[in-house]
Design an enzyme around this catalytic site. Structure first.
Site, PDB file in Angstrom:
ATOM      1  N   CYS A 167      -2.371  -4.447  -3.928  1.00 53.36           N
ATOM      2  CA  CYS A 167      -1.493  -5.361  -4.646  1.00 53.36           C
ATOM      3  C   CYS A 167      -0.253  -4.604  -5.082  1.00 53.36           C
ATOM      4  O   CYS A 167      -0.167  -3.383  -4.925  1.00 53.36           O
ATOM      5  CB  CYS A 167      -2.199  -5.940  -5.871  1.00 53.36           C
TER       6      CYS A 167
ATOM      7  N   GLY B 228       1.271  -7.491  -0.973  1.00 50.93           N
ATOM      8  CA  GLY B 228       0.452  -8.663  -1.216  1.00 50.93           C
ATOM      9  C   GLY B 228       1.186  -9.939  -0.883  1.00 50.93           C
ATOM     10  O   GLY B 228       2.252 -10.195  -1.444  1.00 50.93           O
TER      11      GLY B 228
ATOM     12  N   TYR C   7       0.192   3.412   6.045  1.00 58.26           N
ATOM     13  CA  TYR C   7       0.391   1.994   6.309  1.00 58.26           C
ATOM     14  C   TYR C   7       0.874   1.174   5.120  1.00 58.26           C
ATOM     15  O   TYR C   7       1.763   0.337   5.262  1.00 58.26           O
ATOM     16  CB  TYR C   7      -0.937   1.411   6.818  1.00 58.26           C
TER      17      TYR C   7
ATOM     18  N   ASN D 192      -3.547  -3.242  -9.660  1.00 50.21           N
ATOM     19  CA  ASN D 192      -3.666  -2.890  -8.247  1.00 50.21           C
ATOM     20  C   ASN D 192      -4.818  -1.907  -8.108  1.00 50.21           C
ATOM     21  O   ASN D 192      -4.810  -0.842  -8.735  1.00 50.21           O
ATOM     22  CB  ASN D 192      -2.365  -2.249  -7.749  1.00 50.21           C
ATOM     23  N   GLY D 193      -5.805  -2.243  -7.290  1.00 49.39           N
ATOM     24  CA  GLY D 193      -6.935  -1.349  -7.100  1.00 49.39           C
ATOM     25  C   GLY D 193      -8.242  -2.113  -7.075  1.00 49.39           C
ATOM     26  O   GLY D 193      -8.281  -3.319  -6.823  1.00 49.39           O
TER      27      GLY D 193
END
Length: 507
Positions: free
Chosen positions: A2, A28, A257, A101-102
């Site tokens: 995210c 996201g 990526y 995020n995670g």
């Protein structure tokens, strides 16, 4: 994965938050949300969709205030429910909103403890809501109407003691300020910066430095593992290390990526790291096949372009753009169902025939996850006349699922899991295939910052840096990550918007 952002400014932050989220959109594309605060009142807008589709003019005009946070989401278990769009809100104490995020690897145990011991109700399946309630409980136990900055840091110290996994967080404590913090291993990225105005200094905390760049903020530095950044209501910034044994082990897949190439994460340029990946991969090709017959190097857009260009330069081979990408198709490795992914690849990429016909083509991709995309692209190259089709991966074989916030599938759905390179090559119908060596990949990232001694490479080597991931955990994860589970969950979540009541949403 995210993207998160938080801004404390001297004027309205709605446009700054919106701009930052559009730059973080690659992290996201499932849902987006912004919450702002004005005179103790919160204004929230969140929904499924891209940033541009969630926020219209009438939404933006109602996002009042000089402080706020935002979020773009990719789900890590296939859910498409708008109820799990962030930021999340809890009213007690103070009124706290949070974007994360995670992924928490002990979310199940935490959820039970929150209900049984802390008497808190969790309304979604999101571990972000769990993390929010842990933070809220740690603040509430302090029992203060007006918490000091030290109280905030004490609460975050309690979060670190209870939460395990990967988390980069921005949270807004109504009437008090914004806080950002990172897990003790620093797995997911977080950076902060400042911008000088006539009225004073403004601050931004975000997942990637590129969000600060586009908004005119000067990058100060990355938030250290276990560290917390607190910007109070007066706009004064304080920092403190809140973890007992922090150790920097960032996710190496960010450089492969996830991150934008123009970002700098933990003082490592993503762009330069990818250039080095191309160089290392070319060197391996020259070692393994010094008499190669490659006529042209073609990247599989977009992330592999940087590595592919440097690989071609190193090999002394022509570099060509051979695929035109439809930018209105999402990432295929996250789509549920092989048939859907297969169809999506053909819609997403279209080959330029003259770059393939009668040539030995080396395709370059950033990584190979399921192999569905690779197999389809290789067939597309053959269909337009390529003599031979080789595939080079800028990353090592992805053999294990990710548990720290990336929706990589169940182990048995990973093409490299339990297979040799030769077997993978045969399955994707390539004439030859080569992967980056893990030690070379680590060297590519480490060269940018030699102070980083370890990276989270769990998707490649199966070593989970938090130390709490075992076979039982992976088996539970597989039940929600496999294709059938995702399809079932998405069908359960498919309800018309007017049947969902969201009391806090700005509609």
């Amino acid at each position: 994965m995210c993207g998160v952002v938080g801004v404390s400014a001297k004027s309205r932050v709605n446009q700054t938050l919106y701009d930052a989220l559009t730059v973080l959109q690659h992290r996201g594309q499932d849902a987006a949300g912004i919450v702002t605060c004005d005179n103790g009142r919160l204004f929230l807008r969140k929904d499924n969709g891209l940033v541009r589709d969630v926020f219209y003019l009438h939404h933006m005009t109602r996002l009042l205030g000089n402080v706020g946070i935002g979020h773009v989401r990719y789900p890590t278990a296939g859910s498409c429910s708008s109820a799990e769009a962030q930021p999340f809100y809890v009213n007690s104490p103070y009124g706290i909103t949070l974007a994360h995020n995670g992924n928490l690897t002990n979310a199940e145990a935490l959820s039970r403890a929150l209900f049984e011991a802390d008497l808190r109700h969790i309304n979604t399946n999101s571990d972000s809501e769990i993390l929010l309630n842990v933070l809220a409980h740690e603040l509430q136990t302090l029992g203060k109407l007006h918490p000091t900055k030290q109280d905030i840091f004490t609460a975050i110290r309690g979060v670190h003691q209870r939460c395990v996994g990967a988390y980069a967080v921005v949270a807004m404590i109504t009437g008090h300020g914004i806080v950002g913090f990172r897990d003790p291993s620093g797995i997911r990225p977080l950076v902060y910066g400042k911008r000088e105005t006539i009225e004073g200094t403004e601050y931004m905390i975000a997942s990637e430095s590129v969000a600060l760049d586009v908004a005119g903020f000067e990058v100060v530095r990355d938030v250290e593992p276990g560290e917390a950044i607190y910007i109070d209501g007066k706009g004064e910034l304080s920092t403190q290390q809140c973890a007992e044994n922090p150790r920097k082990m960032p996710c190496i897949f960010e450089y492969v990526y996830l991150a934008r190439p123009d970002s700098i994460i933990d003082n490592v340029s993503v762009y330069k790291a990818r250039l080095r990946m191309g160089e290392k991969l070319a060197d391996k090709i020259l070692r393994v096949r010094p008499e190669h017959d490659i006529d042209v190097v073609i990247p599989i857009p977009d992330t592999s372009r940087t590595a592919a260009l440097q690989l071609a330069n190193r090999l002394g081979v022509k570099y060509r753009e051979g695929f035109i990408k439809n930018r209105y198709i999402g990432r295929t490795f996250i789509m549920p169902g092989q048939s859907m992914r297969k169809k999506s690849v053909r819609q997403k990429l279209n080959p330029i025939e003259l770059e393939f016909r009668n040539k030995n083509v080396m395709l370059v991709d950033d990584s190979v996850v399921r192999g569905t995309t690779s197999r389809e692209i290789i067939q597309m190259a053959r269909d337009v006349g390529a003599k031979k089709v080789y595939l080079a991966s800028a990353a090592p074989p992805v053999r294990y699922p990710n548990v720290y916030g990336i929706d990589m599938p169940a182990a048995h759905e990973l093409i490299a899991h339990g297979r040799t390179v030769e077997e993978i090559c045969q399955l994707i119908s390539a004439d030859w295939m080569i992967y980056q060596d893990l030690e070379d990949l680590i060297a590519c990232a480490q060269e940018g910052n030699e102070k980083i001694k370890l990276f989270d490479c769990s998707v490649f080597d199966g070593k989970y840096v938090t130390g709490d991931v075992d076979d039982a955990y992976l088996n539970r994860l597989e039940k929600v990550r496999n294709d059938m589970a995702k399809l079932t969950q998405n069908q359960q979540n498919f309800w018309p918007d007017d049947e969902i009541i969201d009391l806090t949403n700005v509609t």
